[in-house]
Enzyme design. Structure first.
Site, short mmCIF file in Angstrom:
data_model
loop_
_atom_site.label_atom_id
_atom_site.label_comp_id
_atom_site.label_asym_id
_atom_site.label_seq_id
_atom_site.Cartn_x
_atom_site.Cartn_y
_atom_site.Cartn_z
N ASP A 131 0.75 -1.35 0.04
CA ASP A 131 -0.06 0.00 0.07
C ASP A 131 0.85 1.41 0.07
OD1 ASP A 131 -1.95 -2.01 0.13
OD2 ASP A 131 -2.80 -1.33 2.12
N GLU B 227 -4.62 -0.91 -1.31
CA GLU B 227 -5.84 -1.02 -0.64
C GLU B 227 -6.96 0.11 -1.38
OE1 GLU B 227 -5.78 0.01 3.64
OE2 GLU B 227 -7.90 -0.01 3.76
N LYS C 35 -6.52 -4.97 -2.67
CA LYS C 35 -6.94 -5.61 -1.47
C LYS C 35 -7.98 -4.64 -1.03
CE LYS C 35 -3.71 -4.77 1.92
NZ LYS C 35 -4.09 -3.52 2.36
N LYS D 77 -7.70 -4.95 5.12
CA LYS D 77 -6.18 -4.77 5.73
C LYS D 77 -4.99 -5.64 5.45
CE LYS D 77 -7.91 -0.77 7.21
NZ LYS D 77 -7.79 0.41 6.26
N VAL E 126 3.18 0.37 4.32
CA VAL E 126 2.57 1.08 5.20
C VAL E 126 1.18 0.47 5.38
CG1 VAL E 126 3.84 3.02 4.70
CG2 VAL E 126 1.73 2.84 3.62
N THR E 127 0.53 0.85 6.71
CA THR E 127 1.21 1.22 7.69
C THR E 127 1.63 0.01 8.64
OG1 THR E 127 -0.70 1.43 9.06
CG2 THR E 127 0.09 3.44 7.98
N CYS F 84 -2.05 -2.47 7.88
CA CYS F 84 -1.96 -3.42 6.78
C CYS F 84 -0.83 -4.46 6.85
CB CYS F 84 -2.40 -2.72 5.32
SG CYS F 84 -3.83 -1.95 5.47
N GLN G 132 9.27 -14.07 21.26
CA GLN G 132 8.71 -15.55 21.57
C GLN G 132 9.26 -16.46 20.47
OE1 GLN G 132 4.63 -16.40 23.09
NE2 GLN G 132 4.39 -14.30 22.17
#
Ligand code: TIU
Length: 226
Positions: free
Chosen positions: A26, A74, A131, A134, A159-160, A164, A204
Site C-alpha cells: 500500500d 488498498e 485488496k 487490511k 505502510v502502515t 496493513c 517468543q
C-alpha cells in the site's frame, strides 16, 4: 544454509531465491500524500515518506536479480460494493471512503490518489494485488498467486506497520509463509506503534516471523547470486 542476519535469529533463505518475494504493501498516494485517506483519518502523512529511499534500493535489488515482486493497493470498487459498512463509517472523518478529495475519490480503484507513488510504481510484469481489507489475503487472489509461483518466503515492507503490514504478516504466517519484516522499509503514523509491532512480531522466538534491515538483505542477496 544461506541466511540473512535478522532478529530473533538469522532468517533462513529458501534453497532457490525464486521462492522469495518482496511484498510492498500500500505505498499509495492515499496514505503518503496530503488530501488522501491517511490525512482524512487525522494523520500527519509526511513521516511515511522517510522509508522511500531504502524501499527504492530494495526494489531495485529485486529487479536486478529478477526476483518476484508483489505490490498491494488498498482500494474499493467505484460502487463500494466491496467495502463493508463498518469500514465506510469508521473514523468519524469529514472525508470518507468514496468521497471526492483533491486526489479523486478516496480509496477508490483507479483514482489518482489510489495509485502507488511514482518512485515505487510497479513495472508491467510485476504483480499488483488489489485488496479491500487490511490484510492482503482477505478477498484477494494472493494465496493462489503465491502457490502458482511457488513462493514460500516473504520480505514484507510498506505502510502502515501496525495496520496493513502487520495484518498481512499475520495472515501469511498462519498460511505457512516464512515472513521477514524489513524494519527500515515500513512506516507508521505513530512511531511507538511501529516499534511495538516490530517487537511483538519477533517475540517468543519469532512467533510471527523475523525482522531485519534493507542493507543486510541487499548485501546478502547480491552475494547469493554473484
Ligand atoms: N490507517 C492506517 O494506518 N492504515 C490503513 O488504513 N491502511 C494501511 O495500513 N494500508
Amino acid at each position: 544454509m544461506n541466511t540473512i542476519p535478522a532478529l530473533p535469529y538469522d532468517y533462513p533463505l529458501p534453497t532457490s531465491l525464486d521462492h522469495l518475494a518482496l511484498v510492498i504493501i500500500d505505498m499509495q498516494r492515499d496514505f503518503l500524500e496530503p488530501g488522501g485517506f491517511g490525512e482524512a483519518l487525522g494523520n500527519d502523512v509526511s513521516q511515511l515518506q522517510a522509508i522511500v529511499p531504502q524501499l527504492e534500493t530494495l526494489l531495485q535489488t529485486f529487479r536486478e536479480l529478477d526476483l518476484p515482486i508483489i505490490h498491494t493497493q488498498e482500494c474499493h470498487e467505484p460502487n463500494l460494493s466491496d467495502c463493508p459498512n463498518s469500514k465506510l463509517k469508521r473514523g468519524n472523518a469529514n472525508l470518507r471512503i468514496g468521497d471526492r478529495s483533491a486526489m479523486g475519490r478516496i480509496l477508490v480503484r483507479g483514482e489518482p490518489g489510489n495509485a502507488i507513488i511514482p518512485a515505487l510504481a510497479p513495472r508491467p510484469h510485476e504483480i499488483v494485488v488489489h485488496k479491500p481489507g487490511k490484510g492482503a489475503f482477505y478477498n484477494t487472489p494472493l494465496s493462489s498467486i503465491l502457490q502458482k509461483y511457488e513462493i514460500t518466503h516473504l520480505l514484507i515492507t510498506g505502510v502502515t506497520t501496525e495496520v496493513c503490514v502487520q495484518s498481512t504478516m499475520r495472515e501469511a504466517n498462519d498460511r505457512g509463509y516464512e515472513c521477514l519484516l524489513v524494519e527500515d522499509c515500513t512506516a507508521s503514523y505513530f512511531s511507538a506503534f511501529k516499534a511495538a509491532t516490530i517487537e511483538m512480531l519477533r517475540a517468543q522466538g519469532g512467533i510471527i516471523g523475523w525482522t531485519s534491515t534493507a542493507d543486510k538483505i541487499c548485501q546478502k542477496l547480491s552475494k547469493a547470486l554473484s
